[in-house]
Every structure is written in C-alpha cells, then in structure tokens.
Design a protein around this motif. Structure first.
Motif, PDB file in Angstrom:
ATOM      1  N   HIS A 197      -7.248  -7.709 -14.433  1.00 22.18           N
ATOM      2  CA  HIS A 197      -6.500  -6.442 -14.367  1.00 22.18           C
ATOM      3  C   HIS A 197      -7.087  -5.430 -15.334  1.00 22.18           C
ATOM      4  CE1 HIS A 197      -3.271  -3.520 -14.934  1.00 22.18           C
ATOM      5  NE2 HIS A 197      -2.743  -3.961 -13.802  1.00 22.18           N
ATOM      6  N   ASN A 198      -7.365  -5.853 -16.535  1.00 22.68           N
ATOM      7  CA  ASN A 198      -7.900  -4.946 -17.551  1.00 22.68           C
ATOM      8  C   ASN A 198      -9.273  -4.409 -17.155  1.00 22.68           C
ATOM      9  OD1 ASN A 198      -5.607  -5.477 -19.053  1.00 22.68           O
ATOM     10  ND2 ASN A 198      -6.610  -6.915 -20.441  1.00 22.68           N
ATOM     11  N   ARG A 199     -10.135  -5.302 -16.667  1.00 17.52           N
ATOM     12  CA  ARG A 199     -11.468  -4.868 -16.252  1.00 17.52           C
ATOM     13  C   ARG A 199     -11.384  -3.900 -15.074  1.00 17.52           C
ATOM     14  NH1 ARG A 199     -12.865 -10.493 -17.562  1.00 17.52           N
ATOM     15  NH2 ARG A 199     -12.505 -11.118 -15.393  1.00 17.52           N
ATOM     16  N   ALA A 200     -10.548  -4.249 -14.099  1.00 16.68           N
ATOM     17  CA  ALA A 200     -10.407  -3.400 -12.919  1.00 16.68           C
ATOM     18  C   ALA A 200      -9.875  -2.015 -13.287  1.00 16.68           C
ATOM     19  CB  ALA A 200      -9.484  -4.067 -11.906  1.00 16.68           C
ATOM     20  N   ALA A 201      -8.883  -1.979 -14.157  1.00 16.63           N
ATOM     21  CA  ALA A 201      -8.297  -0.698 -14.564  1.00 16.63           C
ATOM     22  C   ALA A 201      -9.330   0.201 -15.226  1.00 16.63           C
ATOM     23  CB  ALA A 201      -7.115  -0.944 -15.500  1.00 16.63           C
ATOM     24  N   LYS A 202     -10.241  -0.407 -15.983  1.00 14.64           N
ATOM     25  CA  LYS A 202     -11.299   0.384 -16.629  1.00 14.64           C
ATOM     26  C   LYS A 202     -12.237   1.012 -15.585  1.00 14.64           C
ATOM     27  CE  LYS A 202     -11.406  -2.197 -20.993  1.00 14.64           C
ATOM     28  NZ  LYS A 202     -12.185  -3.116 -21.856  1.00 14.64           N
ATOM     29  N   TYR A 203     -12.547   0.266 -14.537  1.00 12.99           N
ATOM     30  CA  TYR A 203     -13.419   0.808 -13.491  1.00 12.99           C
ATOM     31  C   TYR A 203     -12.713   1.894 -12.692  1.00 12.99           C
ATOM     32  CZ  TYR A 203     -17.367  -2.273 -14.228  1.00 12.99           C
ATOM     33  OH  TYR A 203     -18.474  -2.881 -14.770  1.00 12.99           O
ATOM     34  N   VAL A 204     -11.431   1.706 -12.435  1.00 16.98           N
ATOM     35  CA  VAL A 204     -10.666   2.735 -11.732  1.00 16.98           C
ATOM     36  C   VAL A 204     -10.632   4.023 -12.550  1.00 16.98           C
ATOM     37  CG1 VAL A 204      -8.362   3.387 -10.903  1.00 16.98           C
ATOM     38  CG2 VAL A 204      -9.268   1.094 -10.431  1.00 16.98           C
ATOM     39  N   ALA A 205     -10.342   3.898 -13.833  1.00 15.98           N
ATOM     40  CA  ALA A 205     -10.283   5.069 -14.711  1.00 15.98           C
ATOM     41  C   ALA A 205     -11.647   5.745 -14.822  1.00 15.98           C
ATOM     42  CB  ALA A 205      -9.788   4.663 -16.087  1.00 15.98           C
ATOM     43  N   ARG A 206     -12.696   4.940 -14.929  1.00 19.63           N
ATOM     44  CA  ARG A 206     -14.045   5.507 -15.047  1.00 19.63           C
ATOM     45  C   ARG A 206     -14.451   6.237 -13.757  1.00 19.63           C
ATOM     46  NH1 ARG A 206     -17.240   8.511 -17.084  1.00 19.63           N
ATOM     47  NH2 ARG A 206     -19.452   8.010 -17.210  1.00 19.63           N
ATOM     48  N   MET A 207     -14.100   5.673 -12.618  1.00 20.07           N
ATOM     49  CA  MET A 207     -14.418   6.339 -11.359  1.00 20.07           C
ATOM     50  C   MET A 207     -13.667   7.654 -11.236  1.00 20.07           C
ATOM     51  SD  MET A 207     -16.273   6.338  -8.663  1.00 20.07           S
ATOM     52  CE  MET A 207     -16.878   4.673  -8.366  1.00 20.07           C
ATOM     53  N   GLN A 208     -12.433   7.670 -11.669  1.00 21.21           N
ATOM     54  CA  GLN A 208     -11.663   8.920 -11.630  1.00 21.21           C
ATOM     55  C   GLN A 208     -12.310   9.979 -12.509  1.00 21.21           C
ATOM     56  OE1 GLN A 208      -7.751   7.546 -12.773  1.00 21.21           O
ATOM     57  NE2 GLN A 208      -7.180   7.015 -10.670  1.00 21.21           N
ATOM     58  N   GLU A 209     -12.824   9.571 -13.673  1.00 15.91           N
ATOM     59  CA  GLU A 209     -13.533  10.496 -14.562  1.00 15.91           C
ATOM     60  C   GLU A 209     -14.781  11.052 -13.891  1.00 15.91           C
ATOM     61  OE1 GLU A 209     -14.465   8.398 -18.098  1.00 15.91           O
ATOM     62  OE2 GLU A 209     -12.403   8.300 -18.817  1.00 15.91           O
ATOM     63  N   ILE A 210     -15.535  10.175 -13.244  1.00 12.27           N
ATOM     64  CA  ILE A 210     -16.792  10.585 -12.614  1.00 12.27           C
ATOM     65  C   ILE A 210     -16.534  11.577 -11.494  1.00 12.27           C
ATOM     66  CG2 ILE A 210     -18.735   9.754 -11.220  1.00 12.27           C
ATOM     67  CD1 ILE A 210     -18.452   7.067 -12.760  1.00 12.27           C
ATOM     68  N   LEU A 211     -15.477  11.360 -10.728  1.00  8.20           N
ATOM     69  CA  LEU A 211     -15.192  12.198  -9.560  1.00  8.20           C
ATOM     70  C   LEU A 211     -14.428  13.466  -9.897  1.00  8.20           C
ATOM     71  CD1 LEU A 211     -14.204   9.402  -6.995  1.00  8.20           C
ATOM     72  CD2 LEU A 211     -16.425  10.507  -7.288  1.00  8.20           C
ATOM     73  N   SER A 212     -13.919  13.536 -11.100  1.00 10.66           N
ATOM     74  CA  SER A 212     -13.099  14.705 -11.466  1.00 10.66           C
ATOM     75  C   SER A 212     -13.968  15.916 -11.848  1.00 10.66           C
ATOM     76  CB  SER A 212     -12.168  14.358 -12.613  1.00 10.66           C
ATOM     77  OG  SER A 212     -12.918  14.032 -13.774  1.00 10.66           O
TER      78      SER A 212
END
Length: 212
Positions: A197-212
């Motif tokens: 869960h922790n690893r996945a959440a980091k990738y989700v957050a990072r992808m949101q940063e990249i796409l924002s």
C-alpha cells in the motif's frame, strides 16, 4: 470510457506475479485502496484464471484486469475466457494479438528493437510493451519516439520513482510496475500488504505530480 483509454489515462499498470488466487485478491484490494486499479496477473501464477474470475466478480467495475506473460494462443484464449480485459506478452507474440483482436480486447505485445516495435504495432498491438525497460531506459524511448511518434509505448521493468517522470515526458502512454510495488518473493502477510500500500501510494502521488 474504453479499457484502452483508461489505461492511457491512469498510466499505472501493476504486475502481480506468482501469487495464489487468495493472495492476489488481498493484493488487489490493497492496491485499489492505494489508488491503483489496473492489474496484470501473469499466466505463470497458480490458477491465474481463478484469480481473474475472482477479481471480476468481487471488484466488478472498480478494477481493470489482464493477463501477462502470454506465450501462446491457448493461454491467450484461456485468459479471455476467464474475463481478462487485456493481454500482455514479453515478446512479439502475433498469435496473442490475433486472439485479442478476435475478441475485441486490448493487446500489449512485448518488443525491444525498432523493427520489433513497428512490427508489433502493424500486427495490431494496441500498446507496445517495451521490454526490458531496465536495460533500455527512458533515453531509448525518446530515440524511438523520434521516427515512430505514433506508436503507443509502455516500458516495463526498471521504472521507478526517480525516472518515471522522464519516461512519461519522453512520450510513453503508461508504465508497467512489477517488483517496484508487488514483490513476488515476499509472503503476503499483513505487514507486506501495508508495504505494498505504501509503495503504491507513492507511485500514485508521483504520477499525479508528473501529470499536473
């Protein structure tokens, strides 16, 4: 929205390898809670068809699930029969593409060289899995997109939090994440599910940063 467009929009495809159906269900539930909803269950996983059927039954419209490591048409047909919404191979697998096209689902054939990538697309691949991404790197994607800008690419292997932005900015439509999130050599216990869960959440957050 189509499965293909959802994959392109969400961009994170998590590979689940060599886990039993009960373990797969626990991992999928954990990943959904972390914000990832596209899953590739590999064909060498025990009773992978049962895992696909269970995911489709339990999570219905929440999850998009496909089957990876498809090496022959028989496995591809079994995956489709179980309810797979996309098929993935580690190599240029023309038979898999034909099965996917026949049943109207997304295909992601693997390729490495420019010749293989173009051939995979011309045979009807929807997204070309550039593999192994750990060897080729994001710079390779930029080089390929120069002469072949129209081909949708998804690197798998070697994508991490540090280089994911470069892969995305160089033009890939999605990334495949295996051991970066779900480690097949770890017992799927309460502690490891929290780690997933922790690893996945980091990738989700990072992808949101990249796409924002």
């Amino acid at each position: 929205m189509s499965i293909l467009q959802t994959i392109k929009d969400k961009k994170l495809v998590t590979v689940i390898r060599n886990l039993k159906p009960k373990q797969v269900m626990s991992v999928v539930e954990t990943l959904l809670d972390a914000g990832i909803n596209i899953f590739e269950v590999t064909a060498e996983s025990p009773s992978f068809e049962h895992s696909i059927e269970s995911i489709k039954r339990e999570f219905q419209d929440e999850a998009i699930v496909g089957v990876g490591t498809i090496l022959d048409s028989e496995t591809a047909i079994n995956a489709v029969s179980a309810g797979a919404e996309f098929l993935v191979s580690p190599h240029l697998n023309v038979e898999m593409i034909k099965v996917a096209n026949r049943y109207g689902i997304v295909s992601m054939p693997g390729a490495m060289t420019p010749t293989e990538i173009l051939a995979a697309f011309e045979y009807g691949g929807d997204i070309i899995k550039v593999f192994p991404g750990s060897v080729l790197g994001p710079g390779y994607i930029k080089d390929i997109k120069g002469p072949l800008p129209h081909i949708p690419l998804m690197p798998t292997g070697g994508v991490n939090l540090e280089n994911m932005d470069e892969f995305i900015n160089n033009g890939v439509v999605a990334v495949g994440l295996g051991g970066a999130i779900v480690k097949s050599n770890k017992p799927v216990d309460k502690d490891e599910l929290q780690n997933i869960h922790n690893r996945a959440a980091k990738y989700v957050a990072r992808m949101q940063e990249i796409l924002s």
